[in-house]
Design an enzyme around this catalytic site. Structure first.
Site, mmCIF file in Angstrom:
data_model
loop_
_atom_site.group_PDB
_atom_site.id
_atom_site.type_symbol
_atom_site.label_atom_id
_atom_site.label_comp_id
_atom_site.label_asym_id
_atom_site.label_seq_id
_atom_site.Cartn_x
_atom_site.Cartn_y
_atom_site.Cartn_z
ATOM 1 N N GLY A 103 31.607 51.866 45.792
ATOM 2 C CA GLY A 103 31.640 53.022 44.900
ATOM 3 C C GLY A 103 30.822 52.827 43.634
ATOM 4 N N ALA A 104 31.078 51.720 42.943
ATOM 5 C CA ALA A 104 30.404 51.506 41.663
ATOM 6 C C ALA A 104 30.686 50.091 41.185
ATOM 7 C CB ALA A 104 30.912 52.501 40.625
ATOM 8 N N GLU A 108 31.125 47.555 37.545
ATOM 9 C CA GLU A 108 31.442 47.575 36.115
ATOM 10 C C GLU A 108 30.596 46.646 35.256
ATOM 11 O OE1 GLU A 108 33.501 46.298 38.568
ATOM 12 O OE2 GLU A 108 34.562 44.525 37.873
ATOM 13 N N HIS A 123 37.667 54.202 36.211
ATOM 14 C CA HIS A 123 37.961 52.848 36.687
ATOM 15 C C HIS A 123 36.938 51.849 36.148
ATOM 16 C CE1 HIS A 123 39.369 49.944 39.863
ATOM 17 N NE2 HIS A 123 38.131 49.500 39.720
ATOM 18 N N GLU A 124 35.654 52.166 36.341
ATOM 19 C CA GLU A 124 34.623 51.204 35.904
ATOM 20 C C GLU A 124 34.645 51.071 34.387
ATOM 21 O OE1 GLU A 124 33.691 49.599 38.317
ATOM 22 O OE2 GLU A 124 34.082 51.059 39.902
ATOM 23 N N HIS A 151 37.417 48.794 33.304
ATOM 24 C CA HIS A 151 37.138 47.377 33.560
ATOM 25 C C HIS A 151 36.575 46.682 32.316
ATOM 26 C CE1 HIS A 151 38.036 46.207 37.618
ATOM 27 N NE2 HIS A 151 37.221 47.039 38.210
ATOM 28 N N GLU A 179 41.398 44.041 39.639
ATOM 29 C CA GLU A 179 41.315 45.263 40.449
ATOM 30 C C GLU A 179 42.646 46.012 40.539
ATOM 31 O OE1 GLU A 179 38.677 46.549 40.860
ATOM 32 O OE2 GLU A 179 37.200 44.939 40.823
HETATM 33 N N1 B3K Z 1 34.204 45.423 41.089
HETATM 34 C C1 B3K Z 1 33.454 46.277 41.958
HETATM 35 C C2 B3K Z 1 33.542 45.896 43.392
HETATM 36 C C3 B3K Z 1 32.546 44.893 43.816
HETATM 37 C C4 B3K Z 1 32.551 44.719 45.314
HETATM 38 C C5 B3K Z 1 31.684 43.628 45.722
HETATM 39 N N2 B3K Z 1 31.595 43.490 47.163
HETATM 40 C C6 B3K Z 1 33.829 47.699 41.812
HETATM 41 C C7 B3K Z 1 35.193 47.943 41.313
HETATM 42 O O1 B3K Z 1 36.180 47.621 41.916
HETATM 43 O O2 B3K Z 1 35.306 48.451 40.242
HETATM 44 ZN ZN ZN Z 2 37.392 47.700 40.140
#
Ligand code: B3K
Ligand code: ZN
Length: 887
Positions: free
Chosen positions: A270-271, A273, A306-307, A310, A329
């Protein structure tokens, strides 16, 4: 350059939590220079390293798929025999306490189809480093407990790559006479390499500002390729709301002067951070009424938030090692869910999340790939970005909130951020803080991190002479490598209703329990802290037999076995004050119906709900009703039923939809007409409620139509739509109703494609709806791959076809001859050569073989086995397939 085989190994090494050692050296500063040229990017990395443990002299750096040009230590170039390099590491021996090391490598982003490290998406360069992608950029201590200050210079052709971005603040830029530009960024916050980011492209940008709680002005920028820039305003609005909310709800202020988001078309998830420079899949940023469904709008809202969240839960306080992934997470999913609940409806958000948890996470937790929220080992960390780590992890955080109460929980998060700011910590550190502020022993609670599997809570209820007693027994089935489970400490929230539907107050009842209990401030609910395997609750002084409203708000991520008469469940559907319990009671009725244990006329009940919607004005209530009008999805039923046969269940479900449609024919026609013209599109709760009702009614309504009436109604819905949610409903009807004429269906699909062929996300939906269609043959679905718009290398496109087919096309995927399984396995094998992360993810539906009948089990295992016969296989896919076959 190391050979291709580096990422194509079998028997990879297992990484264990018990083997964790703190780093022997740490990197304090990194100065990176990227010289981007077609085909080759040179990366010059200057590290200042310092010894942290006495008596060590070797520096171990990770690296993968790199061409090493030189290693210089304190100004002296090392000769080849002064270091050791293999396909995964660079080892520099005989070092002292502190050094400056300069390493030059060359990488080939254009050839990087795994989309990890530095790669090219359309015409732009971008990075994805979490979890272990930075090692594909340069040799480095690529582990989250090494926190360094990064300075990054990017040099690239000025005309083709005018936008050069990295983390932190922009320090310098120069345009050179050779037609190239150089821009330098510096990030003042020490960070692990997984948060590094770089973008080089010809991008457009929208800009805004945000004034923080202490009055600082922050520049907000969202970048995308020119053709997408008109679709970024909603994300900007969400970003500002998230920043304000995090200040108000968690006291978290943003820390840099600039925050950037870049939208890219090829992205594995998805994205991401990255500090100050979030990189997003276009699917999680872009949103306009014509290009995003309501679900997509909600996803954009959740992911942007969400991002952003983070920045504190993940970046300022990060993970010590990847076993702690849920620390950031689970916590951040909890935070974004709270944000969405505050922005929209709390009950609706909870229902959506529980539906997802039960469908996907419970399946994972009961299957061969089950793992605890804090796993104890892995082969490939990319495989552990799972619903267990994310969603079950968020449930664990929610339980702290429920057990401690919101005020103490907030004191806990304040202390956590304060105490661990700038460090890399563990889930134990988080639990300890909560235990400290809550003055509560959470030793037993921590089993939620170590034990896999979904606990089952069984209740037996008795009522006699004004006294209600509940016997409560908890258990948890075995999981791979975990036979016996110890009891969990869990919060169970309950309420009781009088026979007329009025909520009863616990202040008016005598409460006696073997466990610690306390009632809410308003007396409406009671919290039981279940700790033992067996417990009891006695409530007395009732005037008549009450109805128990159990597990309000889904206070713990458990399965419940509570045999109750149909009429009690129907009573809860109608009367409970807890929106979640109303929905949940209905799901229990459905599960009873499909397992043949219920006599209730559900068609009548659904009709009654539809009728209520014609006279209700409250957006939250309407949204709730809209959700309750739909019969549970097949995959929800697979998980809830335990025993079923796919074809029988498909037929039963289809038949009951037909009955609901037919027995309430006037209700659907009226409800549909009432909401058909619901005013201009708004992505708010009211708009979503209206479209939810309109499209649920539409689906039942068209079920009652045949021939030209069916076609004209679907066409009218399609033509009258001013948004993608409604257009999708029309296409879905054309691709679901078996009586819909082929020619009319083709016309609709062609019209839709021709209109939106330049909008990648809309074209994804066009593939998605066909991939899940039960009226298309497998050959017709396979033919989608030949369409000029199909692109195996684009994860969104590949998912729209293969993942949707495996997860949602139950009649074709589960064809008894095994053809659907073969097709998916074949696609996985082809994808593995390009993008191992996506290939491993796509295999999820096959790994759940154990829940199907013996014939299908064998066919699914056969499909998985063919994957193991390939000449080479990525570590990602190897782990998933071998575990699926072994467990
Ligand atoms: N922290 C990233 C996920 C990374 C996945 C790597 N395979 C996005 C998130 O959970 O915000
Ligand atoms: Zn995350």
């Amino acid at each position: 350059m190391s050979e291709d085989l580096t990422s194509k190994q079998t028997n990879p090494k297992e990484i264990r939590l018990t083997d964790y050692r703190s780093p022997e050296y740490t990197t304090e500063t990194v100065d990176l220079t990227f010289d981007i040229k077609d085909g080759n990017t040179e990366v010059r990395s200057k590290l200042h390293v310092k010894r942290c443990l006495d008596g060590v002299s070797e520096l171990l750096l990770n690296g993968q798929d790199l061409e090493l040009l030189s290693v210089v230590v304190d100004g002296r170039a090392l000769s080849g025999n002064e270091y050791t390099v293999d396909s995964e590491t660079l080892l520099i021996p005989e070092l002292g306490a502190e050094h400056d090391i300069e390493i030059v490598t060359v990488i080939k982003p254009e050839e990087n189809t795994a989309l990890e490290g530095l790669y090219k998406s359309s015409q732009m360069y971008c990075t994805q480093c979490e979890a272990e992608g930075f090692r594909k950029i340069t040799y480095y201590q690529d582990r989250p407990d090494v926190l360094a200050r990064f300075t990054t210079t990017i040099i690239a052709d000025t005309e083709r790559y005018p936008t050069l971005l990295s983390n932190g603040n922009r320090m310098r830029s120069e345009t050179r006479v050779d037609g190239r530009s150089a821009v330098t960024w510096q990030d003042p916050f020490p960070k692990p390499s997984y948060l590094f980011a770089l973008v080089a492209g010809d991008l457009e940008m929208i800009e805004d500002t945000f004034t923080t709680m202490t009055g600082r002005s922050v520049t907000l920028q969202i970048f995308s390729e020119a053709h997408n820039i008109g679709q970024c305003d909603y994300a900007m609005d969400v970003l500002k709301r998230s920043m304000r909310w995090d200040e108000e709800r968690f006291g978290r202020e943003y820390d840099l002067d600039i925050f950037m988001i870049v939208a890219v078309e090829d992205f594995n998830m998805g994205a991401m951070e990255n500090k100050g420079l979030n990189i997003f899949n276009t699917s999680c940023v872009l949103a306009t009424p014509d290009t995003a469904t309501d679900a997509a709008y909600q996803r954009v809202e959740a992911v942007v938030a969400h991002e952003y969240f983070h920045n504190w839960s993940g970046n300022r306080v990060t993970c010590r090692d990847w076993f702690q992934l849920s620390l950031k997470e689970g916590f951040t999913v909890f935070r974004d869910a709270e944000f969405s609940s505050d922005m929209n409806s709390r009950a609706v958000k909870r229902i959506e999340d529980v539906g997802f948890l039960r469908t996907i996470q419970f399946a994972e937790d009961g299957g061969p790939l089950a793992h605890p929220v804090r796993p104890s080992s892995y082969l490939e960390i990319s495989n552990f970005y799972t619903t267990t780590i994310y969603e079950k992890g968020a449930e664990v955080v929610r339980m702290y909130d429920t057990l401690l109460g919101t005020q103490k929980f907030r004191a806990g998060t304040d202390l956590y951020f304060d105490r661990f700011d700038g460090s890399a910590v563990t889930t134990d550190d988080f639990a300890d803080v909560m235990s400290e502020v809550g003055d509560k022993d959470l030793t037993q609670f921590k089993r939620w991190y170590d034990q896999a599997g979904t606990p089952l809570v069984k209740l037996v209820e008795r009522y006699e002479d004004g006294e209600l007693s509940l016997d409560i027994v908890q258990s948890c089935a075995s999981s791979p490598k975990q036979d016996a489970k110890a009891p969990y400490h869990m919060p169970l929230l309950i309420g009781v209703l009088a026979p007329d539907g009025a909520p009863l107050s616990f202040y008016d009842l005598a409460v006696d329990s073997s466990e610690e209990v306390r009632s809410s401030a308003d007396g409406d609910s009671l919290l039981i802290e279940l700790r033992n395997e067996q417990a009891s609750l006695n409530l007395s002084s009732f005037e008549a037999k009450p109805v128990v409203s159990f597990l309000r708000d889904f206070s713990a991520p458990i399965r419940v076995d509570y045999a109750r008469p149909d009429d009690e469940l129907a009573f809860l559907v109608e009367h409970d004050v807890n929106g979640f319990v109303r929905w949940d009671a209905l799901q229990s009725l459905w599960v009873a119906y499909f397992s043949g244990a219920s006599e209730l006329d559900l068609a009548q009940l659904i009709g009654k709900l539809g009728e209520q919607a014609t006279s209700n004005e409250d957006a939250e209530q309407l949204q709730l009703i809209a959700m309750m009008l739909n019969v549970p999805e097949m995959s929800y039923l697979f998980e809830a039923l335990g025993e079923f046969e796919v074809d029988t269940l498909l037929r039963q479900r289809d038949a009951v939809i037909g009955t609901i449609a037919l027995e309430n024919v006037d209700i659907w026609a009226a409800l549909y007409e009432q909401y058909f013209a619901d005013g201009a599109f708004q992505p708010d709760a009211k708009g979503m409620a209206q479209r939810g009702l309109k499209n649920a009614a539409f689906a039942y309504h068209v079920r009652n139509l045949r021939g030209s009436e069916l076609v004209s109604t679907v066409q009218r819905h399609y033509q009258g739509a001013d948004n993608l949610t409604d257009r999708r409903a029309a296409l879905k009807a054309a691709l679901t109703e078996p009586d819909f004429p082929v020619e009319a269906r083709t016309d609709l699909l062609t019209d839709f494609y021709d209109k939106w062929r330049n909008e990648a996300l809309v074209v994804d939906l066009w593939f998605n709806l066909q991939a899940q269609s039960p009226v298309l043959t497998l050959d017709e679905i396979k033919a989608l791959e030949e369409h000029p718009a199909f692109d195996m290398k684009n994860p969104n496109r590949a998912r729209a076809l293969f993942s949707v087919f495996g997860m949602l096309n139950h009649s074709r995927f589960h064809a008894i001859d095994g053809s659907g399984y073969k097709y998916l396995a074949d696609a996985i094998a082809r994808l593995d050569a390009l993008n191992p992360q996506i290939a491993a993810r796509l295999s999820a539906p096959l790994t759940l073989w154990r829940r199907y009948d013996p014939v299908r089990q064998e066919r699914m295992r056969d499909a998985l086995s063919t994957l193991t016969t390939a000449d080479s296989m990525s570590k990602d896919l190897y782990e998933v397939v071998t575990k699926a076959l072994d467990n």
